[in-house]
Write a protein that holds these residues in place. Sequence first.
Motif, mmCIF file in Angstrom:
data_model
loop_
_atom_site.group_PDB
_atom_site.id
_atom_site.type_symbol
_atom_site.label_atom_id
_atom_site.label_comp_id
_atom_site.label_asym_id
_atom_site.label_seq_id
_atom_site.Cartn_x
_atom_site.Cartn_y
_atom_site.Cartn_z
ATOM 1 N N PHE A 65 0.808 -1.218 0.000
ATOM 2 C CA PHE A 65 0.000 0.000 0.000
ATOM 3 C C PHE A 65 0.848 1.278 0.000
ATOM 4 O O PHE A 65 0.423 2.304 -0.492
ATOM 5 N N LEU A 66 2.041 1.171 0.587
ATOM 6 C CA LEU A 66 2.884 2.362 0.730
ATOM 7 C C LEU A 66 4.156 2.237 -0.103
ATOM 8 O O LEU A 66 4.697 1.143 -0.259
ATOM 9 N N SER A 67 4.617 3.395 -0.583
ATOM 10 C CA SER A 67 5.939 3.457 -1.221
ATOM 11 C C SER A 67 6.822 4.308 -0.330
ATOM 12 O O SER A 67 6.356 5.302 0.235
ATOM 13 N N SER A 68 8.090 3.920 -0.190
ATOM 14 C CA SER A 68 8.991 4.741 0.611
ATOM 15 C C SER A 68 9.993 5.446 -0.308
ATOM 16 O O SER A 68 10.444 4.880 -1.311
ATOM 17 N N PHE A 69 10.291 6.672 0.053
ATOM 18 C CA PHE A 69 11.179 7.520 -0.752
ATOM 19 C C PHE A 69 12.319 8.022 0.125
ATOM 20 O O PHE A 69 12.157 8.154 1.343
ATOM 21 N N GLU A 70 13.475 8.286 -0.515
ATOM 22 C CA GLU A 70 14.571 8.889 0.235
ATOM 23 C C GLU A 70 14.936 10.232 -0.406
ATOM 24 O O GLU A 70 14.750 10.435 -1.601
ATOM 25 N N ARG A 71 15.477 11.107 0.440
ATOM 26 C CA ARG A 71 15.787 12.465 -0.012
ATOM 27 C C ARG A 71 16.893 12.413 -1.056
ATOM 28 O O ARG A 71 17.855 11.626 -0.949
ATOM 29 N N CYS A 72 16.756 13.237 -2.089
ATOM 30 C CA CYS A 72 17.809 13.351 -3.116
ATOM 31 C C CYS A 72 17.706 14.736 -3.730
ATOM 32 O O CYS A 72 16.788 15.498 -3.406
ATOM 33 N N GLU A 73 18.626 15.043 -4.599
ATOM 34 C CA GLU A 73 18.536 16.298 -5.344
ATOM 35 C C GLU A 73 17.342 16.180 -6.295
ATOM 36 O O GLU A 73 17.156 15.122 -6.892
ATOM 37 N N PRO A 74 16.542 17.234 -6.437
ATOM 38 C CA PRO A 74 15.435 17.144 -7.406
ATOM 39 C C PRO A 74 15.963 16.775 -8.785
ATOM 40 O O PRO A 74 16.950 17.350 -9.253
ATOM 41 N N GLN A 75 15.370 15.768 -9.402
ATOM 42 C CA GLN A 75 15.837 15.321 -10.712
ATOM 43 C C GLN A 75 14.681 14.842 -11.560
ATOM 44 O O GLN A 75 13.661 14.397 -11.034
ATOM 45 N N GLN A 76 14.861 14.974 -12.869
ATOM 46 C CA GLN A 76 13.828 14.543 -13.814
ATOM 47 C C GLN A 76 14.095 13.085 -14.161
ATOM 48 O O GLN A 76 15.069 12.756 -14.819
ATOM 49 N N LEU A 77 13.242 12.213 -13.666
ATOM 50 C CA LEU A 77 13.404 10.776 -13.932
ATOM 51 C C LEU A 77 12.138 10.236 -14.593
ATOM 52 O O LEU A 77 11.035 10.689 -14.290
ATOM 53 N N ARG A 78 12.337 9.284 -15.482
ATOM 54 C CA ARG A 78 11.206 8.585 -16.099
ATOM 55 C C ARG A 78 11.059 7.261 -15.359
ATOM 56 O O ARG A 78 12.029 6.501 -15.269
ATOM 57 N N TYR A 79 9.899 7.004 -14.811
ATOM 58 C CA TYR A 79 9.660 5.707 -14.176
ATOM 59 C C TYR A 79 8.742 4.884 -15.069
ATOM 60 O O TYR A 79 7.823 5.420 -15.678
ATOM 61 N N ARG A 80 9.023 3.617 -15.155
ATOM 62 C CA ARG A 80 8.179 2.715 -15.927
ATOM 63 C C ARG A 80 7.910 1.450 -15.115
ATOM 64 O O ARG A 80 8.805 0.958 -14.415
ATOM 65 N N ILE A 81 6.685 0.962 -15.252
ATOM 66 C CA ILE A 81 6.300 -0.253 -14.512
ATOM 67 C C ILE A 81 6.144 -1.407 -15.480
ATOM 68 O O ILE A 81 5.511 -1.264 -16.535
ATOM 69 N N GLU A 82 6.735 -2.525 -15.127
ATOM 70 C CA GLU A 82 6.554 -3.751 -15.900
ATOM 71 C C GLU A 82 5.912 -4.782 -14.985
ATOM 72 O O GLU A 82 6.350 -4.973 -13.840
ATOM 73 N N LEU A 83 4.860 -5.415 -15.481
ATOM 74 C CA LEU A 83 4.170 -6.426 -14.671
ATOM 75 C C LEU A 83 4.722 -7.805 -14.976
ATOM 76 O O LEU A 83 4.936 -8.151 -16.143
ATOM 77 N N ALA A 84 4.954 -8.568 -13.916
ATOM 78 C CA ALA A 84 5.368 -9.960 -14.126
ATOM 79 C C ALA A 84 4.146 -10.739 -14.610
ATOM 80 O O ALA A 84 3.017 -10.394 -14.275
ATOM 81 N N SER A 85 4.364 -11.774 -15.389
ATOM 82 C CA SER A 85 3.246 -12.568 -15.925
ATOM 83 C C SER A 85 3.442 -14.044 -15.624
ATOM 84 O O SER A 85 3.655 -14.848 -16.550
ATOM 85 N N PRO A 86 3.414 -14.427 -14.341
ATOM 86 C CA PRO A 86 3.606 -15.847 -14.037
ATOM 87 C C PRO A 86 2.404 -16.685 -14.477
ATOM 88 O O PRO A 86 1.310 -16.150 -14.650
ATOM 89 N N ALA A 87 2.627 -17.985 -14.623
ATOM 90 C CA ALA A 87 1.526 -18.887 -14.971
ATOM 91 C C ALA A 87 0.595 -19.014 -13.759
ATOM 92 O O ALA A 87 0.938 -18.586 -12.650
ATOM 93 N N LEU A 88 -0.561 -19.646 -13.954
ATOM 94 C CA LEU A 88 -1.613 -19.682 -12.926
ATOM 95 C C LEU A 88 -1.130 -20.182 -11.566
ATOM 96 O O LEU A 88 -1.392 -19.563 -10.550
ATOM 97 N N PHE A 89 -0.430 -21.299 -11.525
ATOM 98 C CA PHE A 89 -0.016 -21.853 -10.231
ATOM 99 C C PHE A 89 1.466 -21.620 -9.937
ATOM 100 O O PHE A 89 2.051 -22.312 -9.122
#
Lengths: 102, 388
Positions: free
Chosen positions: B36-60
């Motif tokens: 439910f939560l994401s944790s962040f750490e302090r850094c210099e402000p920067q322009q970053l591109r984030y991308r999410i990839e979903l894992a696709s495991p089989a049913l079991f």
Amino acid sequence: MPQAQPMTEAMYYILLSLLQPGHGYGMIARIRELSGGRVEMGPGTLYGVLTRMKEEGLIVLASQQERRKTYAITQKGLDALRVEYRRLKHMVQDGAALEEQT
Amino acid sequence: MRRYLIHPGDYAIGENEKCYGDMAAKGWKLRRRGAFLSSFERCEPQQLRYRIELASPALFDDDLTLPEEQRALYEESGWQFVTRCGLVNVFCAPAGSDAPEFYSDPVSQAATLKALRRSYLLSWLPVTLSCLLWLLFAAGMRDDSFSQALTALKAQWTLELARNTAMMLLLCLLVVWGIVSNLYGAIHTMRLCRRLKKGHPLDHAPSGRHLPYRLFAALCWLGMLCMLLLMLWQWKQTQHTALPAQSDDPYLLLQELGFEGEPHYWSGDKGNDVSQIPSLAARVWDTRQSLTCGDDFVWLYQEVFLFSSPQRARDIVPALMVSSTFGQSQEAFTPLSVAGLDGAWQSGLDFVALKGNCVSYLTFSEYEGESQALLLETLSQKWAKVLP
């Protein structure tokens, strides 16, 4: 039958790039080169198509070094690529009348 | 220095990517992603591109990690793996870098949503199966039909709502939030899948989406937090003490019925005790008393509810009958006429008594009619004295 349906652009270029065995990132660069920069394949698209083609027996794992896997085209893949090439060639020839009109 | 943020659900891929990018621009770099939560750490402000990839495991398949080959391919392409939680894998790259988008073809991205959609749809299964098994078990234990088990479940629910109001409301909110969030996630994932299959690329920087749902979720969480605090308060205020020799609370002591003897303890100090529970719906007294009187052994169990209105006290009577130790149904109880009580019912050793805002369930060891009549008469007299 080597293939029942026309190939997607991604499949066509991946098979074409594997005329020489290659690994994932190398294939992206090769596809860019083959298409003259027109096709910029994403690594997610490449991985998904590689997995499917491996299951279909169009390509095979040739070697593996740590996390990097090198693939090669199979005879079935080569046949499928030739069929697709001929289909595309015929389509281009059929469309030649378009150039005469212009 | 760290900061925590409730991130959008797994289904909101573009929203998550934008949220992480916006945080990096403010000087907070993603460190870890939890359920439910994401944790962040302090850094210099920067322009970053984030991308999410979903894992696709089989049913079991229990392994939810992204295949090593796929992760290596992304890293070779210029993406850096940041964190993962469940099916979600987060990568980032500097905003102006050459790192290509994961998917040049939206249709191929649609296939990656399969496992996420399945996880939302199957999340109903454990709860539904558990409820069904519990009902079957309850029906089997009481030798009931399924409908009788449902009636018993409803009675149990009514009583628990009176005894542990905050806990039951917390449970309700949790179930409602769970059902709505899974349904919302499943519907949104299916809609996104359809859009990708039609060739529309994923929107990596959506604005103002899911606001009604996020408001609903925030209210649910706020409600759950309030109920949790009230539940903790109730537990802290609950008193478990030995039964006193005399009491002005609305429960009976065997001494008030004329029994004198040595207290009998079932185990440790159990067997002669009272629990006072300050629930949100009612004040509850739960007593157990056992005495050895010469050759006789006498015991009395009571649960007394003092509600804020007579109607609520009356409403709980059927539930007390259904969940009684011996009667186990409303039909098993016979109405009795006792002076001073608004209602009294008996089924063997089980009794239910009602007066105004107060209702009591009693189980008394004595079979004789005289003792049983004395029980209700004494209770009526005591309630006349101690009830407001």
